[in-house]
Design an enzyme around this catalytic site. Structure first.
Site, PDB file in Angstrom:
ATOM      1  N   ASN A 174      20.942 -34.397  59.778  1.00 18.89           N
ATOM      2  CA  ASN A 174      20.566 -34.717  61.158  1.00 18.89           C
ATOM      3  C   ASN A 174      21.582 -34.235  62.177  1.00 18.89           C
ATOM      4  O   ASN A 174      21.245 -34.003  63.339  1.00 18.89           O
ATOM      5  CB  ASN A 174      20.308 -36.213  61.297  1.00 18.89           C
ATOM      6  CG  ASN A 174      18.967 -36.573  60.692  1.00 18.89           C
ATOM      7  OD1 ASN A 174      17.988 -35.845  60.866  1.00 18.89           O
ATOM      8  ND2 ASN A 174      18.910 -37.664  59.956  1.00 18.89           N
TER       9      ASN A 174
ATOM     10  N   HIS B 215      19.943 -40.134  50.628  1.00 21.84           N
ATOM     11  CA  HIS B 215      19.047 -39.788  51.736  1.00 21.84           C
ATOM     12  C   HIS B 215      17.997 -38.783  51.257  1.00 21.84           C
ATOM     13  O   HIS B 215      18.272 -37.591  51.142  1.00 21.84           O
ATOM     14  CB  HIS B 215      19.896 -39.212  52.889  1.00 21.84           C
ATOM     15  CG  HIS B 215      19.135 -38.938  54.140  1.00 21.84           C
ATOM     16  ND1 HIS B 215      19.577 -38.065  55.099  1.00 21.84           N
ATOM     17  CD2 HIS B 215      17.950 -39.421  54.603  1.00 21.84           C
ATOM     18  CE1 HIS B 215      18.705 -38.020  56.089  1.00 21.84           C
ATOM     19  NE2 HIS B 215      17.718 -38.828  55.813  1.00 21.84           N
TER      20      HIS B 215
ATOM     21  N   SER C 145      18.874 -42.781  57.681  1.00 22.44           N
ATOM     22  CA  SER C 145      18.957 -41.434  58.268  1.00 22.44           C
ATOM     23  C   SER C 145      20.219 -41.266  59.079  1.00 22.44           C
ATOM     24  O   SER C 145      20.628 -40.151  59.368  1.00 22.44           O
ATOM     25  CB  SER C 145      17.800 -41.174  59.236  1.00 22.44           C
ATOM     26  OG  SER C 145      16.596 -41.534  58.697  1.00 22.44           O
TER      27      SER C 145
ATOM     28  N   GLU D  85      20.442 -35.909  50.110  1.00 24.17           N
ATOM     29  CA  GLU D  85      21.777 -35.864  50.717  1.00 24.17           C
ATOM     30  C   GLU D  85      22.517 -37.111  50.215  1.00 24.17           C
ATOM     31  O   GLU D  85      22.089 -38.230  50.498  1.00 24.17           O
ATOM     32  CB  GLU D  85      21.625 -35.881  52.241  1.00 24.17           C
ATOM     33  CG  GLU D  85      22.852 -35.468  53.000  1.00 24.17           C
ATOM     34  CD  GLU D  85      22.588 -35.408  54.519  1.00 24.17           C
ATOM     35  OE1 GLU D  85      21.714 -36.132  55.028  1.00 24.17           O
ATOM     36  OE2 GLU D  85      23.297 -34.634  55.184  1.00 24.17           O
TER      37      GLU D  85
END
Ligand code: NAD
Length: 296
Positions: A191, A141, A120, A153
């Site tokens: 994120n 991801h 992450s 991702e």
């Protein structure tokens, strides 16, 4: 490049979902974890999640049976890695753990194998530095829950080649996902944008601007988010949110990413969200109510 055999390292929350989708779409899957118990639990979760897909007419019972026969389990990394065309590492979010796994993968996988990480927040460039094939290391991801969420991702490390990126974009599409290519900077895109919003929601609570439900309701009804940011933080895990914010804080050297003191305290207290039964909300079975005490 033709990918047929996929090794998944780690069979927890994300690893079992990733093994599920690869098997669903016809890949041979070697699923590896440290213990037979973890693997057994993962197979049970995969079976239950296929049942959900059957109930929604997404797959048939025959699809489920065929997919399950494509998953083999291993507790020894070397055995899981030797036939891999692609490895997706989904182990615990810890740089030392990932470094060790990638060093071993580099040693045991054939030269053509692409090594992907589902991290992450840890730098793909940093993970790639543990190998002698950094051009074949990439971020893949997936989002939680993997069988449901459409995004992958795809993170290019500093040395990741165009050919490897193109292969991973293609593999992601073969899983009926939508891949988005991004570069390797702290938090990537997902994120980098999500975590400051969650952190700001926690600051809003910490400063007494509004309560838990009020903050979540504003974001759900006002911004059309399917889940409020505090509930989402509970779902992701408050320890995970704190760890990702710390990676961004360290990576950019910018205090705007520092985790809110309330988040830090809740993690210290072991209130980690859904997985510990209590975060901003309390969870009992399917019931959820606001956890009572939030003060400075
Ligand atoms: P988890 O704790 O549920 O599972 C991790 C698994 O890895 C465990 O089963 C553990 O036994 C296993 N493991 C640890 N060291 C290992 C080793 N050396 N070899 C093999 N297996 C090992 O964690 P998770 O939530 O599935 O997260 C895994 C990765 O996915 C992390 O990098 C995390 O950042 C990332 N991720 C998590 C989410 C999420 O919502 N949970 C979303 C996207 C990405």
């Amino acid at each position: 490049m033709n990918i047929k055999n996929v090794t998944v390292i780690g069979s927890g929350t994300m690893g079992n979902g990733i093994a599920h989708v690869f098997a669903q779409f016809g890949y041979q899957v070697a699923l590896m974890d440290l213990s037979a118990d973890a693997l057994q639990k993962a197979l049970e979760t995969i079976s239950k999640n296929f049942d959900r897909q059957i109930a929604k007419n997404i797959v048939t019972q025959a699809d489920k049976s065929a997919a399950l026969t494509r998953i083999k389990t291993f507790t020894v990394l070397e055995q899981a890695a030797t036939n891999a065309d692609l490895v997706v590492e989904v182990a615990t979010e810890n740089v030392e753990v990932k470094h060790k796994i990638f060093t071993q993968l580099d040693q045991f996988c054939p030269p053509h194998t692409i090594l992907a990480s589902n991290t992450s927040s840890i730098s793909i460039t940093r993970i790639a530095a543990a190998t002698k094939r950094p051009e074949q290391v990439i971020g893949m991801h997936f989002m939680n829950p993997v069988p449901v969420m459409k995004l992958v991702e795809v993170i290019r490390g500093y040395a990741t080649s165009d050919a490897v990126t193109a292969t991973i974009m293609e593999v992601s599409r073969s899983l009926q996902k939508t891949p988005v290519e991004v570069n390797d900077y702290p938090g990537f895109v997902s994120n980098r944008i999500l975590m400051p919003m969650i952190n700001e929601a926690i600051y809003t609570l910490f400063e007494g601007v509004a309560g838990v439900e009020e903050i979540d309701t504003v974001m759900k009804l006002g911004m059309a988010h399917p889940m409020g940011p505090l509930q989402l933080a509970d779902f992701i895990g408050l320890d995970v949110c704190k760890a990702i914010l710390e990676v961004m804080y360290e990576g950019f050297g910018n205090p705007k990413y520092a985790p809110c003191p309330l988040l830090v305290n809740m993690v210290r207290a072991g209130h980690l969200g859904v997985k510990s039964g209590r975060g901003f909300y309390e969870y009992q079975g399917k019931d959820m109510k606001v956890a009572t005490r939030f003060v400075k």
